[in-house]
Structures are given as structure tokens and as C-alpha cells.
Design an enzyme around this catalytic site. Sequence first.
Site, mmCIF file in Angstrom:
data_model
loop_
_atom_site.group_PDB
_atom_site.id
_atom_site.type_symbol
_atom_site.label_atom_id
_atom_site.label_comp_id
_atom_site.label_asym_id
_atom_site.label_seq_id
_atom_site.Cartn_x
_atom_site.Cartn_y
_atom_site.Cartn_z
ATOM 1 N N CYS A 176 0.703 -1.078 0.056
ATOM 2 C CA CYS A 176 -0.063 0.288 -0.014
ATOM 3 C C CYS A 176 0.549 1.259 0.044
ATOM 4 O O CYS A 176 0.222 2.136 -0.013
ATOM 5 C CB CYS A 176 -1.063 -0.061 1.164
ATOM 6 S SG CYS A 176 -2.450 -1.412 1.062
ATOM 7 N N SER A 283 -1.883 -1.110 14.046
ATOM 8 C CA SER A 283 -1.505 -0.336 12.785
ATOM 9 C C SER A 283 -1.863 1.207 12.683
ATOM 10 O O SER A 283 -1.069 1.888 12.492
ATOM 11 C CB SER A 283 -1.953 -1.137 11.560
ATOM 12 O OG SER A 283 -3.365 -1.207 11.578
ATOM 13 N N GLY A 320 -5.500 3.481 3.988
ATOM 14 C CA GLY A 320 -5.574 2.145 4.659
ATOM 15 C C GLY A 320 -6.664 1.584 5.157
ATOM 16 O O GLY A 320 -6.619 0.490 5.216
ATOM 17 N N GLY A 321 -7.521 2.392 5.685
ATOM 18 C CA GLY A 321 -8.722 2.081 6.200
ATOM 19 C C GLY A 321 -9.098 3.080 7.155
ATOM 20 O O GLY A 321 -8.670 4.044 7.534
ATOM 21 N N ARG A 322 -10.419 3.322 7.640
ATOM 22 C CA ARG A 322 -11.142 4.070 8.275
ATOM 23 C C ARG A 322 -10.261 4.681 9.558
ATOM 24 O O ARG A 322 -10.117 5.625 9.859
ATOM 25 C CB ARG A 322 -12.589 3.882 8.497
ATOM 26 C CG ARG A 322 -13.266 4.799 9.346
ATOM 27 C CD ARG A 322 -14.456 4.352 9.923
ATOM 28 N NE ARG A 322 -15.199 5.201 10.697
ATOM 29 C CZ ARG A 322 -16.431 4.980 11.269
ATOM 30 N NH1 ARG A 322 -17.133 3.899 10.843
ATOM 31 N NH2 ARG A 322 -17.316 6.147 11.953
ATOM 32 N N ALA A 323 -9.740 3.488 10.281
ATOM 33 C CA ALA A 323 -9.321 3.714 11.653
ATOM 34 C C ALA A 323 -7.907 4.462 11.388
ATOM 35 O O ALA A 323 -7.474 5.393 12.079
ATOM 36 C CB ALA A 323 -8.964 2.522 12.384
#
Length: 405
Positions: A176, A283, A320-323
Site C-alpha cells: 500500500c 497499525s 489504509g482503512g477508516r481507523a
Amino acid sequence: MGSIAESSPLMSRENVEGIRKAQRAEGTATVMAIGTAHPPHIFPQDTYADFYFRATNSEHKVELKKKFDRICKKTMIGKRYFNYDEEFLKKYPNITSFDEPSLNDRQDICVPGVPALGKEAALKAIEEWGQPLSKITHLVFCTSCGVDMPSADFQLAKLLGLNTNVNKYCVYMQGCYAGGTVLRYAKDLAENNRGSRVLVVCAELTIIGLRGPNESHLDNAIGNSLFGDGAAALIVGADPIVGIEKPIFEIVCAKQTVIPDSEDVIHLHLREAGLMFYMSKDSPETISNNVEGCLVDIFKSVGMTPPADWNSLFWIPHPGGRAILDEVEARLKLRPEKFRATRHVLWEYGNMVSACVLYILDEMRNKSAADGLGTYGEGLEWGVLLGFGPGMTVETILLHSLPPV
């Protein structure tokens, strides 16, 4: 009689220095055109769990399906695109199992599929650029699937009909953060080769890691809830031809940082059962704890004082993601609208690995132009692009945005 080195002017130090200078561009590398492409099959996120458990013959895992559905609905993804549908997957029960040997079939799909999707994005970027294929001097191709020889860069060059003397580079299995990596490579190539025009292509197919659900490996379920297929392409070059080439962003500086002792936070392994995905719950915190240091470092490296308020920049972080986005946003005290372009791309396409940040570049410049703003960077001059991925590796790119023309 003196030696050749003593007598030939071609061997003098002054001549070598002159050749070196003549090979270098005068200006900074710029992004001149952007193209994107995705496969035709659309999957709404709110019904993806139904499709996924049906296609993988896992509907009997009722509680696991409920958990997966909750995961999907928390992602802030609206839909994703894939190069497969349910009918296609029924031909490959080894792929839709959890861990049956399936690498050969995955490779047979990805090896031709990755450059084919990359071609679609490349043609759009080339059309926007408006120059003939013969002007392309370098090709940088990036993917995390379909490893083969001759590699995907070779296959794409053949599909496009590029000159046989185009200098090719293939960036495999970086994950990513690689959308930032290719910009770093393109900057070095454009600025060190006068007159060069670099075609950059990122293409990703998730079928390399698609697999059925397993109660003991929820990491893969998270991956299956996030990743989507897509390709993006750029034309990068220095010293744009006035009135012909239209620069969008200048790539001012590019740096890579490995976060110490973070190798186990995100890691993937290519095995007989395909690409296995592992991600720690730490992460988001690992990234957010280290991102400000990367930002301060890149500003100082070019002799600039880091801004007192990070809201003064435009932002292109990898989704990479919402969090991860939420944690980085909070750590840098950013206003919610600063990640608008990134969250829009995440909602519309999911996480397309290396292609994501290039999609976000495209979204930002299009929205900025449509809104009549003074620059392609939401009306701001300076901004940063961030890639996050296995290692943990961070790519930090300092961008200078130009006015629409």
C-alpha cells in the site's frame, strides 16, 4: 605517445561534467496527466457479506457472516470494483476455499489481467497528455500481484506499442505504500534525464489474496472487507512544453522511512494458497505515532520550516482503512475536510493498494478545478502525499500545486 585518457578530450574531467549537466533537467518533476480505470463488476458494500459468503460456500457460518457484515459496514466504503463475479468464482473452488493450493490459477488470472487493466488507465493518461507514444522515454509499472518474467512492465509496453528502447522499471510486491514509491522513482528519472517523459502505472487485482472466511484468521476477513481492484497512471516530466503540456503538481521532494520495530504490524506472504494478509490492531496507532516525524523531516530536508498548523496544507494520505485515517487526522489536529478527497476515493472504490493515492490526486485536481479554486490542491500551494504499508514503511511526498489552465 600519451595514453588515450591523456590525449582524448572525451575523457577529460571537464567533458564528463559537461555531459552530466547536459543530461539533467532544468526544473522540477511535474505530474502532467492522470488516468484511472477499474473492472466492470460493482459490489455495494452493504450487501458484500451476502455475496462473499455465498460465493465461498460459507453461508453455514452464520455467526462469522454476521461479524464480517459488521466489519464491512464500519469501513466507510460504499462500493468496490472487481475483475470477477460470482459466476467466475464458481470455476475456482480452490480460490474461494481458505487455504487450498491455488497460486497457479491466481497467477493465470493476474499475469494477463494486471497489464490489461494498467493499459486502460495508461491510455487515459496519454490521451490527456496529448503527446505521441514515441515521446515516452521511461515506464514505471507497479503491482502486488502477477509476478512473472517477462514482467508486467514488459507486457504493458507491448500492449501499448511503446518504443523498444523505453527504459522500464517494475516495482513488485511493495503493497500500500507503493503509490508514493513510484512518484519518488518518477521524480528521480524525470529530473536526471533531460527531456524524459515517464509513464507511471499502478494496477492491482485483489484475487491474488481472495479466500474464504476462517474463524481463526480474521485478518484476511478484514482484507476482504477493504481491498478493491483498480489501476491509475500518470505522465511525469520536468520542463513542460509551454502551451502544450499542462502541469498539475510539482513533485518537490520524496522520502521513504521505515518505522523501527514495526515489521510485524502489517505483513503479507505469497504461498501456494495465494497472498496471505496479516494486520495488527496496532497499525493505526503505529502510523499516527510516527507520521508527524516524517512530515517534519521532509520539510527540513528542503530547507523549509514545517508549518505550525498542518491544516495549511492539502492532504493525500493512503486510505489504509477508516481507523488509520481517523488516527492520523486526530494526531495532526486536522479539520475533517482535509481528508475529503481520500475519504471520497475510499467510499467509491475501497483500498486499491498502490493505485489509491493516484486516484486521490485525480479526485483532488478534478474537484478543485470544478470548484474554480486557485490551484489543483484545493486552492492551496503546498501539500503532502503519504503512503503507508508493510515494513512499516512510510512514503512522504512534498507536492507544490499549480493553478488550473
